[in-house]
Scaffold this active site. Structure first.
Site, short mmCIF file in Angstrom:
data_model
loop_
_atom_site.label_atom_id
_atom_site.label_comp_id
_atom_site.label_asym_id
_atom_site.label_seq_id
_atom_site.Cartn_x
_atom_site.Cartn_y
_atom_site.Cartn_z
N LYS A 90 2.41 -80.89 -40.76
CA LYS A 90 4.01 -80.95 -41.84
C LYS A 90 2.84 -81.15 -43.14
O LYS A 90 3.46 -80.58 -43.86
CB LYS A 90 4.60 -81.68 -41.64
CG LYS A 90 5.57 -81.63 -42.19
CD LYS A 90 6.52 -80.39 -42.38
CE LYS A 90 7.54 -80.26 -44.02
NZ LYS A 90 8.68 -81.06 -43.53
N THR B 155 9.80 -86.36 -41.37
CA THR B 155 9.00 -86.00 -42.05
C THR B 155 8.24 -87.44 -42.60
O THR B 155 8.68 -87.87 -43.44
CB THR B 155 8.18 -85.61 -43.49
OG1 THR B 155 9.13 -84.06 -43.27
CG2 THR B 155 6.88 -85.01 -44.02
N LYS C 294 7.82 -87.15 -52.29
CA LYS C 294 7.79 -88.28 -51.18
C LYS C 294 6.70 -87.75 -49.93
O LYS C 294 5.56 -88.25 -49.96
CB LYS C 294 8.73 -88.63 -50.09
CG LYS C 294 8.60 -89.40 -48.83
CD LYS C 294 8.97 -88.69 -47.56
CE LYS C 294 9.93 -87.98 -47.39
NZ LYS C 294 9.68 -87.77 -45.37
#
Length: 298
Positions: free
Chosen positions: A178, A103, A246
């Site tokens: 995502k 990601t 994150k």
């Protein structure tokens, strides 16, 4: 799968380790690389039946590979293993396939795709959802960005560890999808934590509450997989709080660039910072409930 490939996998973490196992078990010729020797050794000990080649660098891992898959930490990690002088793109041949499950930001995904195009490499950014359970069971959902021909070239390999492969758009689109996924999860987990604490304070039978509400509109993957462990105070598994922060940071930054306000995501991100301060950075995202003490307890 009828056609076996030479596949190199870089990054044997919580998600990457099980994925690599599925690839090897599917009969592909597997090469592995991991920056941490300890994690690599642990993976080999856990998978003694798999005959694998261990590479000493990303470039060595990519040499002769039909496909290279990365599952690393962040933008800088991806750039290092792919675009640096020792990166996989220095050795990958035209017509080979590159799949990234990290990601990262759409920006780096697009940069990698441009470099791949210039080398004639099929490139797919394919972040995933399904948590550690999905990786272990080979039932992940992959949201893929890239050209249609690249997705189709990658699909037979990704079939070894996924239940759903969705082509959502051009390069970087997988990463944007995502981000939408993580925004949803952040809100759901926060609400679930509050619901658990509310039900506990009401002195309800927690198993009966779950039985009642999980069959209706409140049902979610998080409820089905995390209600019981949240009630029990168990968090040493799953997708780490550090990684969720994150991911939320990437989403908030991207939203800022798009002119989109994400107030709930930003608020939950701050909640997660409290969990980190409590020492829960490596715990599952459901550890968010730790910041809500049980009634009458510190």
């Amino acid at each position: 799968m009828s056609q076996k490939r030479k596949v190199s996998f870089l990054g044997l973490g919580v998600m990457g380790g099980p994925i690599a196992r599925h690839i090897g078990s599917a009969g592909h010729t597997l090469t592995i690389y991991n920056r941490s020797p300890a994690r690599l050794s642990a993976w080999r000990e856990a998978n003694p039946s798999l005959d694998v080649r261990v590479a000493e660098s990303p470039a060595e891992a990519a040499t002769g590979a039909d496909a290279v898959i990365t599952c690393v930490g962040d933008d800088d990690d991806l750039a290092d293993v792919v675009l640096s002088p020792h990166g996989v793109f220095t050795q990958m041949a035209a017509g080979s396939v590159f799949i990234d499950h990290t990601t990262v930001s759409p920006r780096i995904a697009r940069q990698v795709a441009v470099e791949a195009r210039d080398k004639g490499i099929h490139c797919v950014d394919a972040p995933m959802t399904g948590s550690q359970i999905g990786a272990e069971n080979g039932t992940l959902t992959l949201m893929c960005g890239g050209r249609k021909d690249a997705i189709e070239a990658a699909r037979p390999i990704m079939a070894a560890y996924s239940a759903r492969v969705v082509h959502v758009g051009k390069a970087g689109a997988g990463q944007s999808a995502k981000m939408a996924n993580q925004i949803c999860i952040a809100g759901i987990v926060s609400a679930l934590a509050e619901a658990v604490r509310f039900a506990e304070a009401s002195h309800l039978d927690m198993a009966k509450v779950y039985e009642a509400i999980s069959g209706g509109a409140a049902q979610s993957w998080q409820m089905d997989n995390r209600w019981e462990t949240m009630v029990a105070g168990e968090f040493d598994f799953g997708f780490a709080v550090d990684w969720m922060r994150k991911d939320l940071g990437l989403a908030i930054e991207e939203g800022r660039g798009l002119g989109v306000s994400l107030p709930v995501a930003a608020l939950v991100d701050q909640f997660y910072s409290e969990v980190q301060a409590m020492g829960g950075g490596r715990q599952d995202t459901s550890a968010l409930i730790r910041r809500l003490p049980r009634k009458g307890k510190a």
